[in-house]
Design an enzyme around this catalytic site. Structure first.
Site, mmCIF file in Angstrom:
data_model
loop_
_atom_site.group_PDB
_atom_site.id
_atom_site.type_symbol
_atom_site.label_atom_id
_atom_site.label_comp_id
_atom_site.label_asym_id
_atom_site.label_seq_id
_atom_site.Cartn_x
_atom_site.Cartn_y
_atom_site.Cartn_z
ATOM 1 N N HIS A 171 107.334 123.540 106.779
ATOM 2 C CA HIS A 171 107.881 122.701 107.852
ATOM 3 C C HIS A 171 107.684 123.312 109.228
ATOM 4 O O HIS A 171 107.802 122.616 110.240
ATOM 5 C CB HIS A 171 109.363 122.379 107.594
ATOM 6 N N SER B 102 112.931 130.384 110.550
ATOM 7 C CA SER B 102 112.245 129.749 109.424
ATOM 8 C C SER B 102 110.869 130.367 109.201
ATOM 9 O O SER B 102 110.071 130.484 110.123
ATOM 10 C CB SER B 102 112.090 128.250 109.680
ATOM 11 N N ASP C 32 108.191 124.397 100.212
ATOM 12 C CA ASP C 32 108.200 124.587 101.667
ATOM 13 C C ASP C 32 107.504 125.887 102.067
ATOM 14 O O ASP C 32 107.963 126.611 102.954
ATOM 15 C CB ASP C 32 109.632 124.558 102.207
#
Length: 503
Positions: free
Chosen positions: A136, A240, A166
């Site tokens: 993402h 992230s 992911d």
């Protein structure tokens, strides 16, 4: 040009289950009631052990040496995309969603073309420039720039992505880069309570270090292959894709999502375990895509209620096969009602772990299942297919109905053989077997979710077409001293096993 950092925010979409949104979105709050001990209960303190007696990992005096060791392999990632939006938001569900909400066109206006930026983190896993991050972080980006701890910057290309976990693998044109290695996320250094250190680019502030412990293991958020490490090490927007290190400087997780009422860290963060990430990145590096193993059978959990209904099953463990459409499982002889106890010699603890074992094994692999059938355990060799090719395929059609009007009453159910009128009434798809027309609301059948319109096709692994079939099977089970029987129930074509006690 507008910069925006990226983070995952969790939301609750069903009871008792956390689901990762992994993108900018609305925050949630969870209330936790404090535990209150009865006034009369006395809590005895645990006697402390001496350092010589205790195997407990002591708090390090400093994380400085570890941070200095691994920092050169951690990177900041800046992504950008050229965007033009109509009245709706084309970046919904991506790191650029808030950008469009604030700066996008008003309804009815044509949007100008703009470039939006987002930030994330990653880490180098090889000297020749392979970099791991979250999918993402780089999704939909047309430019990816890597900033190294040294201050140098290089453009990156996408080698491959895996939305299921992911994870994304990037590549920069470089040699002799500092890199880090994956550790064993299931090993002795990855226990609940062990110290960990997170690194990344929180809130776009540049390289940053936070420390904490492993709070929980094997968390499932939203995916079939989830195996998240929960940690209280601070993870914020921009972290992230960054690494979660053990005290040996090995990566045991990729920081992916947080649970937060306000978008900031409250000590509940999640990192995809290295046991999953390493397998994914190996496949992305070799093939540019994932090639997971595929069994071609539907599975469900083995419950304690099923133990008394299945001969040879002495505990609620393994994976129960509920349906075997066309595929590798059927070709190898696996049947509905089989319980898989081992996978290539490793114990299968539950159905979720079994699915993960299959996927991790890879397409085309020859594996051996330890199968329990009718009280006997045997080895069954199977060649796995590829899940990515099988996804979306429709299972084989159901058998034709057997028109009849015979009834069966028992087990808290009223059953009738399928007729055209019942098929129309309950919108059945040409099912064979017995349709449930009524459920006693005080029965175990009702407590376990059975409802009118469900179709029972097998009882104790024996196909049933008439009411006499059910009566004979239940009588035989009672005579054999069993406490319950297994029903194979189909609802909307989806099968599941349910154990019901014998009256």
């Amino acid at each position: 040009m507008t910069q925006k950092s990226d983070v995952g925010v969790l939301s609750l979409v069903r009871p008792r289950k956390l689901v990762a949104a992994l993108m900018l979105g609305s925050a949630i709050a969870i209330a936790v009631m404090p535990q209150v001990l009865p006034a009369q209960e006395v809590v005895t303190p645990v006697q402390a052990l001496t350092p010589e007696q205790s195997p407990i990992q002591m708090r390090p005096m400093s994380f400085a040496d570890l941070a200095e060791q691994v920092s050169p392999a951690v990177v900041n990632i800046t992504t950008s995309m050229l965007v033009a939006s109509p009245s709706n938001n084309p970046a919904e569900g991506t790191p650029f969603e808030d950008f469009f909400r604030q700066f996008g066109p008003r309804q009815g206006q044509e949007a100008p073309t703009q470039r939006a930026n987002a930030l994330g983190s990653g880490f180098v896993i090889s000297a020749d420039g392979y970099i791991v991050t979250n999918n993402h972080v780089i999704a939909d980006a047309d430019q990816i720039q890597i900033e190294f701890f040294s201050g140098d910057s290089l453009p990156a290309t996408v080698v491959g992505t895996d939305p299921n976990t992911d994870i994304a693998l990037l590549k920069v044109d470089a040699t002799d880069l500092p890199y880090v290695e994956f550790g064993d996320s299931n090993g002795d250094g990855s226990r609940v309570g062990d110290w960990v250190m997170a690194m990344g680019n929180p809130l776009g502030q540049g390289f940053s270090v936070s420390a904490g412990i492993i709070s929980a293991r094997n968390r499932e958020l939203s995916g079939t292959y989830d195996d998240y490490i929960q940690t209280d090490a601070a993870i914020n927007r921009g972290n992230s894709g960054g690494p979660l290190f053990n005290m040996e400087g090995q990566v045991i997780g990729v920081n992916t999502a947080i649970l937060s009422p306000n978008g900031g860290s409250i000590g509940i963060g999640f990192a995809m375990s290295s046991s999953v990430v390493k397998g994914v990145t190996d496949q992305l590096r070799e093939f540019g895509e994932t090639r997971r193993g595929w069994l071609g059978a539907r599975v469900q959990a083995v419950t304690q209620e099923m133990v008394g209904a299945m001969p040879g099953l002495d505990k609620a463990a393994g994976a129960l096969i509920s349906d075997v459409p066309e595929g590798p499982a059927r070709d190898a002889g696996l049947k509905a009602g089989d319980v898989v106890l081992t996978f290539d010699g490793k114990d299968v603890t539950d159905s979720r772990g079994f699915v993960q074992m299959i996927g991790a094994a890879g397409a085309g692999q020859n594996v051996t299942l330890g199968v329990l059938r009718d009280g006997e355990v045997f080895d069954l060799p199977i060649t796995l297919g590829r899940r990515e090719e099988a996804e979306g395929q429709v299972a084989a059609g159901a058998n034709q109905t057997a028109p009849s009007s015979a009834h069966y009453e028992g087990l808290g159910l009223k059953l009738q053989e399928v007729t055209p009128s019942l098929a129309e009434r309950f919108n059945l798809q040409a099912e064979s077997g017995l349709v449930i027309t009524e459920v006693d609301p005080e029965s175990e059948a009702a407590a376990r979710g059975l409802a009118a319109g469900d179709v029972i096709t097998d009882v104790s692994n024996t196909p049933v077409k008439t009411s006499d079939d059910v009566e004979q099977i239940v009588k035989a089970a009672r005579d054999a001293g069993r406490t319950s029987v297994m029903l194979l129930v189909r609802r909307g074509g989806d099968p599941r096993f349910v154990a019901l006690p014998i009256d």
